[in-house]
Design an enzyme around this catalytic site. Structure first.
Site, mmCIF file in Angstrom:
data_model
loop_
_atom_site.group_PDB
_atom_site.id
_atom_site.type_symbol
_atom_site.label_atom_id
_atom_site.label_comp_id
_atom_site.label_asym_id
_atom_site.label_seq_id
_atom_site.Cartn_x
_atom_site.Cartn_y
_atom_site.Cartn_z
ATOM 1 C CB THR A 6 -0.865 0.085 1.141
ATOM 2 O OG1 THR A 6 -1.697 -1.050 1.306
ATOM 3 C CG2 THR A 6 -1.771 1.168 1.168
ATOM 4 C CG ASP A 28 2.010 -11.594 -2.068
ATOM 5 O OD1 ASP A 28 2.549 -12.622 -2.234
ATOM 6 O OD2 ASP A 28 0.952 -11.102 -1.780
ATOM 7 N NE ARG A 31 8.480 -14.591 -1.524
ATOM 8 C CZ ARG A 31 9.286 -15.726 -1.421
ATOM 9 N NH1 ARG A 31 9.062 -16.898 -1.923
ATOM 10 N NH2 ARG A 31 10.336 -15.562 -0.817
ATOM 11 C CB ILE A 71 8.882 -9.887 4.595
ATOM 12 C CG1 ILE A 71 7.388 -10.096 4.245
ATOM 13 C CG2 ILE A 71 9.221 -10.109 5.908
ATOM 14 C CD1 ILE A 71 6.733 -11.636 4.677
ATOM 15 C CB SER A 72 13.692 -7.996 3.312
ATOM 16 O OG SER A 72 13.306 -6.692 3.198
ATOM 17 N N GLY A 121 6.636 -21.936 8.767
ATOM 18 C CA GLY A 121 7.476 -20.994 8.601
ATOM 19 C C GLY A 121 6.945 -19.509 8.252
HETATM 20 N N1 PPS Z 1 5.721 -18.425 4.995
HETATM 21 C C1 PPS Z 1 5.676 -17.233 4.689
HETATM 22 N N2 PPS Z 1 6.322 -16.145 5.300
HETATM 23 C C2 PPS Z 1 5.959 -15.076 4.854
HETATM 24 N N3 PPS Z 1 5.295 -14.600 3.858
HETATM 25 C C3 PPS Z 1 4.556 -15.675 3.190
HETATM 26 C C4 PPS Z 1 4.891 -17.009 3.731
HETATM 27 N N4 PPS Z 1 4.041 -17.838 2.672
HETATM 28 C C5 PPS Z 1 3.433 -16.936 1.754
HETATM 29 N N5 PPS Z 1 3.537 -15.660 2.201
HETATM 30 C C6 PPS Z 1 3.234 -14.623 1.313
HETATM 31 O O1 PPS Z 1 4.271 -14.055 0.861
HETATM 32 C C7 PPS Z 1 4.572 -12.735 0.768
HETATM 33 C C8 PPS Z 1 5.902 -12.386 1.256
HETATM 34 O O2 PPS Z 1 6.798 -12.475 0.137
HETATM 35 P P1 PPS Z 1 8.351 -11.755 0.119
HETATM 36 O O3 PPS Z 1 8.970 -11.975 -1.285
HETATM 37 O O4 PPS Z 1 8.244 -10.376 0.499
HETATM 38 O O5 PPS Z 1 8.964 -12.454 1.380
HETATM 39 S S1 PPS Z 1 10.856 -12.508 1.651
HETATM 40 O O6 PPS Z 1 11.102 -11.170 1.575
HETATM 41 O O7 PPS Z 1 11.390 -13.318 0.874
HETATM 42 O O8 PPS Z 1 10.684 -12.933 3.076
HETATM 43 C C9 PPS Z 1 3.705 -12.170 2.019
HETATM 44 O O9 PPS Z 1 2.868 -11.158 1.373
HETATM 45 P P2 PPS Z 1 2.915 -9.810 1.956
HETATM 46 O O10 PPS Z 1 1.555 -9.780 2.555
HETATM 47 O O11 PPS Z 1 2.735 -8.867 0.654
HETATM 48 O O12 PPS Z 1 3.962 -9.528 3.024
HETATM 49 C C10 PPS Z 1 2.691 -13.405 2.370
HETATM 50 O O13 PPS Z 1 1.454 -12.970 1.790
HETATM 51 N N1 ADP Z 2 -1.930 2.598 6.441
HETATM 52 C C1 ADP Z 2 -2.999 1.691 6.528
HETATM 53 N N2 ADP Z 2 -4.170 1.883 7.366
HETATM 54 C C2 ADP Z 2 -4.981 1.116 7.252
HETATM 55 N N3 ADP Z 2 -5.027 -0.132 6.626
HETATM 56 C C3 ADP Z 2 -4.003 -0.496 5.705
HETATM 57 C C4 ADP Z 2 -2.964 0.518 5.826
HETATM 58 N N4 ADP Z 2 -1.918 0.174 4.985
HETATM 59 C C5 ADP Z 2 -2.325 -0.821 4.555
HETATM 60 N N5 ADP Z 2 -3.702 -1.163 4.804
HETATM 61 C C6 ADP Z 2 -4.398 -2.580 4.671
HETATM 62 O O1 ADP Z 2 -3.852 -3.794 5.393
HETATM 63 C C7 ADP Z 2 -3.883 -4.787 4.261
HETATM 64 C C8 ADP Z 2 -2.304 -5.166 3.858
HETATM 65 O O2 ADP Z 2 -1.809 -4.190 3.103
HETATM 66 P P1 ADP Z 2 -0.651 -4.467 2.051
HETATM 67 O O3 ADP Z 2 -0.205 -3.288 1.596
HETATM 68 O O4 ADP Z 2 -1.168 -5.474 1.295
HETATM 69 O O5 ADP Z 2 0.406 -5.052 3.224
HETATM 70 P P2 ADP Z 2 1.694 -5.865 2.743
HETATM 71 O O6 ADP Z 2 2.345 -5.769 1.312
HETATM 72 O O7 ADP Z 2 2.711 -5.354 3.738
HETATM 73 O O8 ADP Z 2 1.285 -7.410 3.023
HETATM 74 C C9 ADP Z 2 -4.653 -4.341 3.260
HETATM 75 O O9 ADP Z 2 -5.969 -4.860 3.385
HETATM 76 C C10 ADP Z 2 -4.680 -2.853 3.147
HETATM 77 O O10 ADP Z 2 -5.897 -2.222 2.574
#
Ligand code: PPS
Ligand code: ADP
Length: 168
Positions: A6, A28, A31, A71-72, A121
């Site tokens: 976001t 995400d 991947r 996430i890194s 994990g």
């Molecule tokens: N085991 C596990 N741990 C963490 N995350 C998981 C896992 N499995 C699936 N996901 C989904 O993968 C997204 C994170 O991918 P990244 O490439 O950012 O991860 S990393 O930097 O390699 O740690 C992350 O998406 P974000 O919600 O955008 O963070 C998750 O939806």
């Molecule tokens: N600043 C914020 N305030 C409230 N909700 C948020 C905010 N930023 C993101 N969200 C909500 O949180 C959820 C996760 O956001 P997202 O950007 O996909 O996170 P990430 O990429 O870290 O997984 C989504 O539903 C998004 O709409």
């Protein structure tokens, strides 16, 4: 679920409005393509971050501001990316928000799966997250509230402006 995608999108929009070329590399999304062969075990996360760092460097070489939302979770992987680019061109943003906030959002239901042991994990549940100790930017709760996406993007933008990154 701290809001990485976001804030990356909101920042990209703000930079575009000011005439800058940007590209968002979202963990995400990547991947599903470039990094589709990688799992979430530590060495695959390392390779994931390494590839994204190399791609970001290519974008930077081409004059595009690259916003990487991943996430890194490991400090050494982030530091390896930092070492790829010279002259402080790597700016680390730490989304310092409580796990409870991320977990309450859970748009993909992954925390729920992790809590019930259906995913193993999962970062923050049964996999580590090493918080940055010297990131350039820290996004925090304010008065118990998560800042809006626009406010978070403006915090990053202000840093870039004040430190001379956006000069023509
Ligand atoms: N085991 C596990 N741990 C963490 N995350 C998981 C896992 N499995 C699936 N996901 C989904 O993968 C997204 C994170 O991918 P990244 O490439 O950012 O991860 S990393 O930097 O390699 O740690 C992350 O998406 P974000 O919600 O955008 O963070 C998750 O939806
Ligand atoms: N600043 C914020 N305030 C409230 N909700 C948020 C905010 N930023 C993101 N969200 C909500 O949180 C959820 C996760 O956001 P997202 O950007 O996909 O996170 P990430 O990429 O870290 O997984 C989504 O539903 C998004 O709409």
């Amino acid at each position: 679920m701290s809001g990485k995608s976001t804030v990356a999108c909101a920042l990209s929009r703000e930079l575009h409005c000011r005439g800058h070329h940007t590209y968002v590399l979202d963990g995400d999304n990547l991947r599903h393509g470039l990094n589709r062969d990688l799992s979430f075990k530590a060495e695959d996360r390392t390779e994931n971050i390494r590839r994204v760092g190399e791609v970001a460097k290519l974008f930077a070489d081409a004059g595009t501001i690259c916003i990487a939302s991943l996430i890194s979770p490991y400090r050494r992987d982030r530091d390896a990316c930092r070492a790829l680019v010279p002259d402080s061109r790597f700016i680390e943003v730490f989304m310092d928000l409580p796990l409870e906030i991320c977990e309450a959002r859970d748009p993909k239901g992954l925390y729920k799966l992790a809590r019930t042991g259906k995913i193993k994990g999962f970062t923050g549940v049964d996999d580590p997250y090493e918080s940055p100790v010297n990131s350039e930017i820290v996004i925090k709760m304010e008065d118990g509230e998560c800042p809006s996406p626009k406010a978070m993007a403006m915090q990053v933008l202000l840093y870039l402006e004040q430190n001379g990154y956006l000069q023509a």
